[in-house]
Design an enzyme around this catalytic site. Structure first.
Site, PDB file in Angstrom:
ATOM      1  N   SER A 166       3.656  -2.228  10.381  1.00  0.00           N
ATOM      2  CA  SER A 166       5.107  -2.235  10.563  1.00  0.00           C
ATOM      3  C   SER A 166       5.765  -3.559  10.166  1.00  0.00           C
ATOM      4  O   SER A 166       6.714  -4.003  10.812  1.00  0.00           O
ATOM      5  CB  SER A 166       5.468  -1.846  12.001  1.00  0.00           C
ATOM      6  OG  SER A 166       5.042  -0.516  12.266  1.00  0.00           O
ATOM      7  N   GLU A 168      -5.119  -5.154  10.743  1.00  0.00           N
ATOM      8  CA  GLU A 168      -4.080  -4.158  10.966  1.00  0.00           C
ATOM      9  C   GLU A 168      -4.375  -3.400  12.258  1.00  0.00           C
ATOM     10  O   GLU A 168      -5.204  -2.467  12.258  1.00  0.00           O
ATOM     11  CB  GLU A 168      -4.059  -3.147   9.814  1.00  0.00           C
ATOM     12  CG  GLU A 168      -3.847  -3.768   8.456  1.00  0.00           C
ATOM     13  CD  GLU A 168      -3.315  -2.769   7.453  1.00  0.00           C
ATOM     14  OE1 GLU A 168      -2.224  -3.014   6.937  1.00  0.00           O
ATOM     15  OE2 GLU A 168      -3.952  -1.725   7.227  1.00  0.00           O
ATOM     16  N   GLY A 188       2.599   2.168  10.634  1.00  0.00           N
ATOM     17  CA  GLY A 188       3.513   3.288  10.430  1.00  0.00           C
ATOM     18  C   GLY A 188       4.238   3.724  11.695  1.00  0.00           C
ATOM     19  O   GLY A 188       4.865   4.782  11.719  1.00  0.00           O
ATOM     20  N   LYS A 218       0.074   4.272  -0.274  1.00  0.00           N
ATOM     21  CA  LYS A 218      -0.581   5.459   0.305  1.00  0.00           C
ATOM     22  C   LYS A 218      -0.379   6.676  -0.628  1.00  0.00           C
ATOM     23  O   LYS A 218      -0.358   6.516  -1.840  1.00  0.00           O
ATOM     24  CB  LYS A 218      -0.057   5.735   1.711  1.00  0.00           C
ATOM     25  CG  LYS A 218      -0.068   4.475   2.577  1.00  0.00           C
ATOM     26  CD  LYS A 218       0.153   4.754   4.022  1.00  0.00           C
ATOM     27  CE  LYS A 218       0.306   3.441   4.768  1.00  0.00           C
ATOM     28  NZ  LYS A 218       0.176   3.590   6.209  1.00  0.00           N
ATOM     29  N   ASN A 235       0.867  -1.187   0.000  1.00  0.00           N
ATOM     30  CA  ASN A 235       0.000   0.000   0.000  1.00  0.00           C
ATOM     31  C   ASN A 235       0.897   1.229   0.000  1.00  0.00           C
ATOM     32  O   ASN A 235       1.499   1.558   1.025  1.00  0.00           O
ATOM     33  CB  ASN A 235      -0.887  -0.034   1.259  1.00  0.00           C
ATOM     34  CG  ASN A 235      -1.680   1.248   1.429  1.00  0.00           C
ATOM     35  OD1 ASN A 235      -1.833   2.037   0.492  1.00  0.00           O
ATOM     36  ND2 ASN A 235      -2.194   1.458   2.648  1.00  0.00           N
ATOM     37  N   HIS A 257      -9.341   0.956   4.834  1.00  0.00           N
ATOM     38  CA  HIS A 257      -8.066   1.134   5.537  1.00  0.00           C
ATOM     39  C   HIS A 257      -8.292   2.065   6.726  1.00  0.00           C
ATOM     40  O   HIS A 257      -9.111   2.989   6.653  1.00  0.00           O
ATOM     41  CB  HIS A 257      -7.022   1.719   4.571  1.00  0.00           C
ATOM     42  CG  HIS A 257      -5.644   1.715   5.143  1.00  0.00           C
ATOM     43  ND1 HIS A 257      -5.218   2.684   6.020  1.00  0.00           N
ATOM     44  CD2 HIS A 257      -4.615   0.854   4.994  1.00  0.00           C
ATOM     45  CE1 HIS A 257      -3.974   2.412   6.383  1.00  0.00           C
ATOM     46  NE2 HIS A 257      -3.577   1.307   5.765  1.00  0.00           N
ATOM     47  N   GLU A 266      -6.758   4.517   7.803  1.00  0.00           N
ATOM     48  CA  GLU A 266      -6.608   5.953   7.498  1.00  0.00           C
ATOM     49  C   GLU A 266      -7.868   6.491   6.817  1.00  0.00           C
ATOM     50  O   GLU A 266      -8.269   7.630   7.052  1.00  0.00           O
ATOM     51  CB  GLU A 266      -5.347   6.171   6.643  1.00  0.00           C
ATOM     52  CG  GLU A 266      -4.093   5.962   7.487  1.00  0.00           C
ATOM     53  CD  GLU A 266      -2.890   5.436   6.732  1.00  0.00           C
ATOM     54  OE1 GLU A 266      -2.847   5.530   5.493  1.00  0.00           O
ATOM     55  OE2 GLU A 266      -1.978   4.901   7.400  1.00  0.00           O
TER      56      GLU A 266
HETATM   57  C1  PEP Z   1      -0.619  -0.007   5.955  1.00  0.00           C
HETATM   58  O1  PEP Z   1      -0.639   1.110   5.493  1.00  0.00           O
HETATM   59  O2  PEP Z   1      -1.546  -0.787   5.669  1.00  0.00           O
HETATM   60  C2  PEP Z   1       0.492  -0.408   6.813  1.00  0.00           C
HETATM   61  C3  PEP Z   1       0.443  -1.570   7.383  1.00  0.00           C
HETATM   62  O3  PEP Z   1       1.526   0.498   6.962  1.00  0.00           O
HETATM   63  P1  PEP Z   1       2.997   0.201   7.613  1.00  0.00           P
HETATM   64  O4  PEP Z   1       3.469  -1.103   7.016  1.00  0.00           O
HETATM   65  O5  PEP Z   1       3.820   1.355   7.211  1.00  0.00           O
HETATM   66  O6  PEP Z   1       2.805   0.075   9.087  1.00  0.00           O
END
Ligand code: PEP
Length: 251
Positions: A213, A166, A172, A11, A9, A94, A96
């Site tokens: 992460s 998640e 992040g 973003k 992803n 997601h 976000e």
């Molecule tokens: C994500 O955006 O779905 C995500 C898991 O981000 P990150 O791997 O940066 O934590």
């Protein structure tokens, strides 16, 4: 046996030129790992160009969102047919989008149905906030997101679903969940509820990813868990070498 699945992803990162360079960089490495379904999800502006680069390869393309209506006065949105012109996958709900753009379990459900109706594979995200985690509400929150977000979907269609668990506090932040802890939520909350909704045979076919992460250094620990079928990767999917290593770990 569920085929491992890894999606990146991106973003709101990379212009078209930058996206083209990144895909060119990672494509040979991704192409080599045939035993994993691998997908990149760049920003909408790059979907057309990247779909051309991926044509004839086994690497899939996903959008980061879609609207459930066919067309109309929805400024800034992409319809299912617009996404389907270039993509096979779409990320839905997601955290976000839920936190900053008003996605709810109800709109996640509408988007998921619209994606399936046009022949896209939805990657539906669920996960609890830090406050919910600390209050011991992970199970209840994730159960609600699964039940509401995926309600009234035909079990035959649901087989193709991808779900990403998640924990929001791990996205992040560099602070990944423990692999066993993530596996427990995925097996005992996500897959268990999918079994209740669609039957156990279908629940055993649905791929469930961990996201938060994931890096090349820790990916293997997650992918060794019995109920984790791959990863949704944010930051580490923006570096070709790291993303390829994560896909290799899934193999
Ligand atoms: C994500 O955006 O779905 C995500 C898991 O981000 P990150 O791997 O940066 O934590």
């Amino acid at each position: 046996m569920r085929k491992p699945f890894v999606a990146g992803n991106w973003k709101m990162n990379k212009t078209v030129d930058q996206a083209t360079l990144l895909v060119a960089d990672m494509l040979p490495g991704l192409e080599a790992v045939k035993t994993v379904d691998r997908v990149v999800c760049p920003p909408a502006t790059s979907l057309m160009v990247i779909s051309g680069m991926l044509a004839g390869t086994e690497v899939g393309l996903g959008a980061q969102n879609l609207h459930w209506e066919e067309s109309g006065a929805f400024t800034g949105e992409l319809s299912p047919a617009m996404v389907k012109e270039f993509c096979q996958y779409v990320i839905i709900g997601h955290s976000e989008r839920r936190a900053y753009f008003g996605d709810t379990d109800e709109t996640v459900n509408k988007k998921t149905k619209a994606a399936f109706a046009i022949g896209l594979t939805p990657i539906v995200c669920v996960g609890e906030t830090l406050a919910e985690y600390e209050a011991g509400k992970t199970g209840a929150v994730v159960e609600r997101q699964v039940k509401e977000g995926l309600k009234d979907i035909d079990p035959k269609t649901a087989e193709k679903l991808i779900v990403a668990y998640e924990p929001i506090w791990a996205i992040g932040t560099g602070k990944a969940a423990g692999p066993e802890e993530a596996n427990d939520v995925i097996g005992n909350v996500v897959r268990k509820n999918l079994a209740g909704m669609f039957g156990n045979d279908v629940a055993q076919m649905i791929r469930i990813l961990y996201g938060g992460s994931v890096k090349s250094e820790n990916a293997g620990e997650f992918f060794h868990q019995s109920d984790i079928d791959g990863g949704l990767v944010g930051g580490a999917s923006l570096k070709a070498g790291d993303f390829v290593k994560i896909v290799e770990a899934a193999a």
